[in-house]
Design a protein around this motif. Structure first.
Motif, short mmCIF file in Angstrom:
data_model
loop_
_atom_site.label_atom_id
_atom_site.label_comp_id
_atom_site.label_asym_id
_atom_site.label_seq_id
_atom_site.Cartn_x
_atom_site.Cartn_y
_atom_site.Cartn_z
N ILE A 1 -3.75 56.32 99.78
CA ILE A 1 -3.97 56.24 101.47
C ILE A 1 -3.02 57.05 102.17
CG2 ILE A 1 -3.37 54.41 102.94
CD1 ILE A 1 -4.41 52.13 101.09
N GLY A 2 -2.05 57.66 101.65
CA GLY A 2 -1.42 58.46 102.47
C GLY A 2 -0.02 58.42 102.72
N ILE A 3 0.30 57.29 102.38
CA ILE A 3 1.84 56.90 102.74
C ILE A 3 2.77 57.74 102.33
CG2 ILE A 3 3.52 54.96 102.68
CD1 ILE A 3 1.10 53.03 102.59
N LYS A 4 3.73 58.48 102.91
CA LYS A 4 4.59 59.45 102.53
C LYS A 4 5.84 58.79 102.24
CE LYS A 4 1.24 62.88 103.30
NZ LYS A 4 0.62 63.33 102.21
N ASN A 5 6.34 57.78 102.99
CA ASN A 5 7.51 57.31 102.82
C ASN A 5 7.49 56.08 101.80
OD1 ASN A 5 8.74 59.18 104.73
ND2 ASN A 5 7.59 57.91 106.36
N LEU A 6 8.01 56.31 100.77
CA LEU A 6 8.06 55.10 99.62
C LEU A 6 9.60 54.82 99.48
CD1 LEU A 6 5.53 56.31 97.17
CD2 LEU A 6 5.14 54.87 99.00
N VAL A 7 9.72 53.43 99.36
CA VAL A 7 11.06 52.74 98.89
C VAL A 7 10.82 52.22 97.57
CG1 VAL A 7 12.91 51.28 99.65
CG2 VAL A 7 11.86 52.60 101.17
N GLN B 1 0.49 46.23 88.42
CA GLN B 1 0.11 45.89 89.68
C GLN B 1 1.16 46.87 90.41
OE1 GLN B 1 -2.60 45.07 90.13
NE2 GLN B 1 -2.73 43.85 92.33
N THR B 2 2.24 47.21 89.70
CA THR B 2 3.26 47.93 90.53
C THR B 2 2.34 49.53 90.59
OG1 THR B 2 5.08 46.91 89.32
CG2 THR B 2 5.52 48.87 90.42
N ARG B 3 2.04 49.85 89.20
CA ARG B 3 1.30 51.21 89.29
C ARG B 3 -0.09 51.24 90.43
NH1 ARG B 3 2.09 50.14 83.78
NH2 ARG B 3 3.84 51.23 82.88
N ARG B 4 -0.74 50.19 90.25
CA ARG B 4 -1.98 50.06 91.13
C ARG B 4 -1.47 50.19 92.45
NH1 ARG B 4 -6.93 47.94 90.62
NH2 ARG B 4 -6.52 47.22 88.44
N HIS B 5 -0.62 49.39 92.97
CA HIS B 5 -0.27 49.65 94.47
C HIS B 5 0.57 51.02 94.80
CE1 HIS B 5 0.01 44.93 95.37
NE2 HIS B 5 -1.53 45.41 94.79
N SER B 6 1.23 51.23 93.78
CA SER B 6 1.80 52.87 94.21
C SER B 6 0.63 53.75 94.35
CB SER B 6 2.68 53.20 93.01
OG SER B 6 3.81 52.29 92.74
N TYR B 7 -0.19 53.70 93.34
CA TYR B 7 -1.27 54.84 93.29
C TYR B 7 -2.08 54.49 94.67
CZ TYR B 7 -5.50 57.26 91.98
OH TYR B 7 -6.67 57.98 92.18
N LEU B 8 -2.28 53.16 95.05
CA LEU B 8 -2.99 53.10 96.37
C LEU B 8 -2.43 53.76 97.48
CD1 LEU B 8 -4.59 49.50 95.62
CD2 LEU B 8 -5.99 51.68 96.04
N CYS B 9 -0.97 53.34 97.39
CA CYS B 9 -0.13 53.91 98.87
C CYS B 9 -0.32 55.35 98.74
CB CYS B 9 1.16 53.32 98.58
SG CYS B 9 1.47 51.59 98.75
N ASP C 1 3.47 53.28 107.68
CA ASP C 1 4.25 54.19 107.80
C ASP C 1 5.02 54.50 106.64
OD1 ASP C 1 3.06 55.39 110.64
OD2 ASP C 1 4.61 53.65 111.23
N LEU C 2 5.34 53.41 106.17
CA LEU C 2 6.04 53.08 104.99
C LEU C 2 5.92 52.03 103.94
CD1 LEU C 2 10.05 53.79 104.76
CD2 LEU C 2 8.96 51.41 103.90
N ALA C 3 5.90 52.34 102.87
CA ALA C 3 5.68 51.28 101.72
C ALA C 3 7.18 50.85 100.83
CB ALA C 3 4.92 51.59 100.87
N VAL C 4 7.33 49.64 101.02
CA VAL C 4 8.45 49.12 100.12
C VAL C 4 7.83 48.47 98.90
CG1 VAL C 4 10.45 47.37 99.92
CG2 VAL C 4 9.91 48.47 102.33
N ILE C 5 8.15 49.37 97.70
CA ILE C 5 7.40 48.87 96.43
C ILE C 5 8.56 48.18 95.67
CG2 ILE C 5 6.36 49.64 94.10
CD1 ILE C 5 5.34 52.16 95.98
N LEU C 6 8.30 46.70 95.60
CA LEU C 6 9.12 46.11 94.84
C LEU C 6 8.97 45.85 93.31
CD1 LEU C 6 9.20 44.61 97.88
CD2 LEU C 6 11.08 43.01 96.70
#
Length: 642
Positions: A166-172, A155-163, A140-145
């Motif tokens: 995939i449709g994760i609306k809540n990002l930290v 890899q920050t960009r890659r994981h953010s793009y994937l999140c 439901d949420l992704a914490v991007i460190l």
């Protein structure tokens, strides 16, 4: 009754009954807490495992023996003094502890007074991106460190793009290791600015940024004195209050993919599954897809009894007022707002396998409770996650993200992934190895899927076969070049013709002069070659013919694809089993000589593999019998089954 609790209005005697009431109240409160699933992701060494370990530690979810073992292990890996290496709570694999990295997705459970949590620690290395996709698929949420010392990385960009994909609306956006940059406000602002520019370029409009230190605990469970300039919530406070995706799903139209038909006795028949969106109650009008049959809900049953209403996220059994067909893979939906069904789609695919996508090869597509055969066309493009550039591609390699069209062998019930994860998200499975090779999202159905319909005909395939007084079949000859396929196939047709059987011979070389003249000998072209031949053979069996094909057809997957096109028993695999040395010795066309000299690329048996049939219906060893004897054996086997 010796224990007394004093309150403002006088003493309260603590009895066993009171204690039991308190326990029951606590358990009831705990049972009805909402659940938040979230992931931590980002680049290598950004501190994901340490952050989760800190959350477990601060939420008192570590037993004393675990804490003691953690302190011991921390000393072994070199942590100084009494400080604890929180990452060891999550890095459970020996290889992870040895290398100091996360490899597999580690799931951990913890809870606070307000909410329960399941957190997935996802690996940061690019080679383990497939594992990150697995963890993100239910979040439901992704914490991007982000490491405060390094800023926004690839890899920050890659994981953010994937999140986002995939449709994760809540990002930290958690800017971690702030203690290593002296809690510098300017460093934090600079990173947030850089990330904001990137996020907007891929469509991320909102995220919550916070400065933290997973190791020191800054802004994890409460405000930190080291960041007086930060006025936002702590990480735990944000996790406890953010809206859960499932609460949004309740407001959507009712959808229940059927997992199984519940029929314990003759007096009960219900359809069980997990409600993906919406709600249902007795009296609701429903429609079963793809058949379109309608009925009314009479009961909503659970193990604990009937419900007045069930909502998204609950597993239930639904009973109907009418006896209509409904089985696993069907979707029960609200009658006046059902999803659509189609067999051709545009999709976004994340390739997860070391072996690249084989364009045209048949894979299993699993979407919800539906499993169908699917072929993937050549990608329209792949996405460069660093530049967001759309790049031309012939296939999809490991970790590639691309857009491609899919064709399934029958219509499936779906919704776009943006509207429904369950009916829009799928995986692809290799039919031979059963390995999951890709994850994907359906974007929309293709217009031709809605415009092209099967035309009903009055003369059936059985009528065609009856007129010819024979059973249709495909004799599929496979073997190395020079094995004798064409020679034996030609003899078989001559024998059948003399017996007044209606036949047609499809030879590999002959087909490439017309129908497949545009195809080469790459693996993708070989797959398409066999697919087209399979479709032609199927049409010929519909006409009642016995079809004889002579193709190397080196890949098991494509031979099985053709088998799946035909009714059971009509595909007869004939393996012309000739050793490579014998076939090369014959070399009637001089092809092996050219291949050995490097003048003929992708030649089967030399620089392209041949996958021999494991259980062919007929196996012919040409080193032991003559072609005429082989033809007699094949004809006898075919007509003996007729």
């Amino acid at each position: 009754m010796s224990d007394i609790e004093t309150k403002a209005n006088g003493p309260v005697y603590v009895t066993e009954a009171l204690i039991a009431d308190d326990i029951d109240a606590y358990l009831d409160q705990h049972q009805h807490k909402t659940m938040l699933r979230f992931i931590t992701c980002g680049s290598v060494d950004d501190g994901k495992s340490t952050l989760i370990g800190r959350l477990l530690y601060d939420s008192k979810m570590i037993f004393e023996d675990q804490l003691a073992a953690l302190e011991t292990d921390s000393k072994k890996v070199g942590t100084q003094g009494q400080e604890i290496d929180f990452a060891l709570l999550v890095d459970g694999l020996a290889a992870e502890r040895e290398q100091g990295i996360t490899i597999d997705v580690a799931y951990r459970f913890f809870n606070t007074e307000k909410r329960k949590f399941i957190v997935a620690d996802c690996p940061g290395h690019e080679q383990y991106t497939r594992n990150m996709v697995t963890g993100a698929s239910t979040a439901d949420l992704a914490v991007i460190l982000i490491d405060a010392r390094k800023g926004v990385l690839v890899q920050t960009r890659r994981h953010s793009y994937l999140c986002h994909l995939i449709g994760i609306k809540n990002l930290v956006l958690a800017v971690n290791k702030m203690d290593l940059v002296d809690y510098d406000h300017a460093v934090f602002d600079s990173i947030v600015k850089d990330y904001t520019e990137f996020a907007r370029s891929i469509g991320i409009e909102n995220f919550t940024a916070m400065p933290i230190s997973g190791f020191k605990g800054d802004n994890i469970t409460g405000p930190s004195e080291n960041t007086p300039w930060y006025k936002g919530p702590s990480l735990i406070e944000h996790l406890e209050t953010v809206e859960v995706l499932s609460s949004v799903d309740v407001a959507k139209p009712f959808r229940l993919p059927v997992q199984w038909v519940n029929r314990p006795n003759l007096d009960f028949r219900g359809f069980s599954g997990l409600i993906s969106t919406g709600s249902v109650k007795p009296g609701d009008a429903i429609r079963v897809l793809p058949s379109g049959k309608t009925s009314t809900v009479t009961r909503v049953v659970t193990l604990d009894g009937d419900l007045d209403e069930a909502v998204a996220g609950q597993s239930v059994t639904v009973c109907f007022a009418d006896e209509i067909d409904c089985s696993r893979g069907d979707v029960i939906a609200t009658a006046d707002n059902p999803p659509e069904a189609a067999d051709q789609f545009e999709s976004t695919i994340v390739w997860l396998n070391d072996e690249p996508l084989h364009v045209g090869r048949a894979y299993w597509l699993k979407l919800g409770t539906q499993t169908v055969s699917v072929t993937v066309r050549e990608p329209k493009y792949t996405v460069n996650v660093n530049t967001m550039e759309q790049m031309a591609a012939k296939t999809l390699e490991l970790n590639a993200i691309g857009v491609a069209e899919l064709s399934t062998d029958k219509p499936i019930v779906f919704e776009s992934y943006a509207d429904n994860r369950t009916l829009g998200g799928f995986i692809l499975i290799d039919k031979i190895t059963n390995a999951t090779v890709a994850a994907g999202m359906l974007n929309f159905s293709l217009r031709r899927a809605q415009n092209v319909h099967w035309q009903a005909v009055d003369i059936s395939r059985d009528a065609h076969a009856g007129l010819k007084n024979q059973k249709p079949a495909v004799l599929w000859f496979t073997g190395l070049s020079g094995s004798g396929k064409s020679t034996i196939a030609n003899l078989v047709e001559k024998k059948l013709h003399r017996m007044n059987r209606h036949t047609f011979l499809l030879d590999g070389d002959n087909v490439r002069h017309g129908l497949n003249k545009d195809l080469g000998f790459t693996e993708a072209d070989r797959i398409e070659n066999i697919r087209r031949v399979g479709e032609v053979a199927k049409l010929m069996t519909d006409a009642g013919l016995i079809v004889i094909t002579a193709f190397i057809s080196p890949f098991k997957a494509e031979r099985e694809m053709v088998r799946a096109m035909l009714p059971e028993g009509e595909f007869v695999e004939v393996f012309i089993d000739t050793p490579l040395s014998v076939a090369e010795e014959r070399d009637v066309k001089g092809l092996y000589k050219k291949a050995r000299a490097g003048d003929l690329k992708n030649f089967t048996g030399i620089d392209s593999p041949y996958e021999a049939p494991a259980k062919p219906e007929i196996r012919i060893d040409t080193t032991k019998i003559t072609p005429d004897e082989a033809a007699n054996l094949i004809v006898d086997a075919l007509l003996g089954d007729a």
